[in-house]
Design an enzyme around this catalytic site. Structure first.
Site, PDB file in Angstrom:
ATOM      1  N   ASP A 158       0.816  -1.210   0.000  1.00 17.87           N
ATOM      2  CA  ASP A 158       0.000   0.000   0.000  1.00 17.87           C
ATOM      3  C   ASP A 158       0.856   1.270   0.000  1.00 17.87           C
ATOM      4  O   ASP A 158       2.004   1.267   0.445  1.00 17.87           O
ATOM      5  CB  ASP A 158      -0.887   0.042   1.252  1.00 17.87           C
ATOM      6  CG  ASP A 158      -2.065  -0.903   1.174  1.00 17.87           C
ATOM      7  OD1 ASP A 158      -2.125  -1.726   0.254  1.00 17.87           O
ATOM      8  OD2 ASP A 158      -2.931  -0.823   2.069  1.00 17.87           O
ATOM      9  N   HIS A 304       3.755  -2.301   3.041  1.00 23.91           N
ATOM     10  CA  HIS A 304       3.725  -0.931   2.517  1.00 23.91           C
ATOM     11  C   HIS A 304       5.010  -0.612   1.763  1.00 23.91           C
ATOM     12  O   HIS A 304       6.102  -0.953   2.219  1.00 23.91           O
ATOM     13  CB  HIS A 304       3.541   0.073   3.663  1.00 23.91           C
ATOM     14  CG  HIS A 304       2.232  -0.070   4.373  1.00 23.91           C
ATOM     15  ND1 HIS A 304       2.012  -1.054   5.316  1.00 23.91           N
ATOM     16  CD2 HIS A 304       1.075   0.624   4.260  1.00 23.91           C
ATOM     17  CE1 HIS A 304       0.764  -0.953   5.765  1.00 23.91           C
ATOM     18  NE2 HIS A 304       0.181   0.058   5.137  1.00 23.91           N
TER      19      HIS A 304
END
Length: 349
Positions: A158, A304
């Site tokens: 992400d 991430h």
């Protein structure tokens, strides 16, 4: 003491600074997304007694600012005027919110992130959405894991693209021949199109993670729709591919109303069932250890590649990949996992 406000808009970020008398301090004001490091350098040069305010729809910069040693506060909507369709309130308003004494502002903590102080509220809202999640899952439109009978996992990333971390993640994935799914924020898409192009060329899936990483329950329906549609367009333009059909809500934030709105889009919402909180200043060995301890057949792993210093995440990938390969797991893209389990999709469990 100086007071800084950072707003966002379709083209990037704007900085405004006021002194203790409320008068503007002349500083460079506008920064494209690929110049965010220059913005942070500018802030550091303003001194140790600088107060910085962002608002709840700007979840892309605070981690990077706090990693640089800056003091960051969040202003919530009830302290501010209304936002436009796509953008935050003006930077000047945010700077003045700091000047007014900080009443109601929330000091962000690096290990808690943009939604510091909201953890119980977020958890309660997610819990209240369980019935809506199940309904959307039965319709094949929400997904948090795959078939528990298949020994496969989906790596997802992400908040990117963000150099150098996205490129480093792609290097590791290429070395192992592993596919992944990247949920990208629209504000970064145009500035770092080379990373998006490389994702597509390496065969990874690209998903929609909104334009500015907002807290979804605070958006109006038109604002949410604009965040999703503008991000889809930006990703398609930057990557040279199609608009993404996968969507991931920032922080997993949702309410029954938000889920109703998402049901009216053509996107499939992808959640996760393994989250080692790699964004929270954790070390690589701890990230890898938690992933390997929590993975089950069909797991969707949340990591991430943007939003802060992601070097620990990059360093965690080889032991994660090697450990799962040793256990007989295959790596698949989230859309491929969905395609194989479409008839049995379930909400988070």
């Amino acid at each position: 003491m100086l007071h800084a406000g950072i707003s966002w808009h379709a083209g990037g970020y704007r900085l405004a600074v006021v002194g203790p008398d409320g008068h503007r301090v002349p500083v460079p004001g506008d920064y494209a997304p690929d110049r965010a490091d220059e913005l942070i350098t500018q802030l550091r040069g303003l001194g140790d007694r600088l107060g910085i305010v962002v608002e709840s729809t700007n979840g892309t910069l605070d981690g990077r600012m706090m990693a640089a040693g800056l003091r960051v506060h969040r202003a919530d909507p009830w302290l501010l005027p209304d936002r436009p369709l796509l953008g935050s309130v003006p930077a000047e308003e945010l700077a003045l919110a700091s000047l007014r004494g900080g009443r109601g502002l929330v000091r962000l903590e690096a290990h808690r992130g943009t939604q510091t102080g909201r953890e119980e509220e977020l958890a309660a809202q997610i819990a209240s959405s369980a019935a809506a999640d199940r309904e959307l899952g039965r319709a094949g439109r929400l997904f948090s894991h795959g078939d528990r009978g298949r020994r496969e996992v989906a790596l997802t990333f992400d908040d990117g693209p963000l150099p150098p971390y996205t490129g480093q993640v792609l290097d590791v994935l290429e070395r192992y021949g592993v596919p992944a799914t990247f949920f990208c924020v629209g504000i970064n898409a145009g500035g770092f199109s080379e990373d998006l192009t490389r994702m597509r060329e390496q065969g990874h899936a690209i998903g929609n993670h909104t334009w500015s990483h907002p807290f979804l329950p605070e958006l109006t329906r038109p604002q949410l729709a604009e965040q999703i549609s503008r991000t889809a367009e930006a990703i398609a333009d930057a990557s040279g591919g199609e608009a993404p059909r996968l969507f991931r809500p920032p922080y997993g934030s949702r309410t029954p109303q938000v889920m109703d709105w998402l049901a009216d889009t053509d996107a499939t919402t992808v959640l996760w069932d393994v989250a080692p909180d790699d964004w929270a200043l954790r070390q690589a060995d701890a990230i890898a250890r938690d992933v390997l301890a929590e993975v089950r057949p069909g797991s969707v792993i949340l990591l991430h590649d943007g939003g802060g210093d992601r070097s620990p995440t990059v360093a965690s990938l080889p032991p994660i990949i090697e450990g799962l390969l040793e256990r007989g797991y295959a790596f698949v893209r989230a859309d491929d996992m969905i395609g194989r389990t479409r008839s049995g999709l379930v909400a988070a469990s």
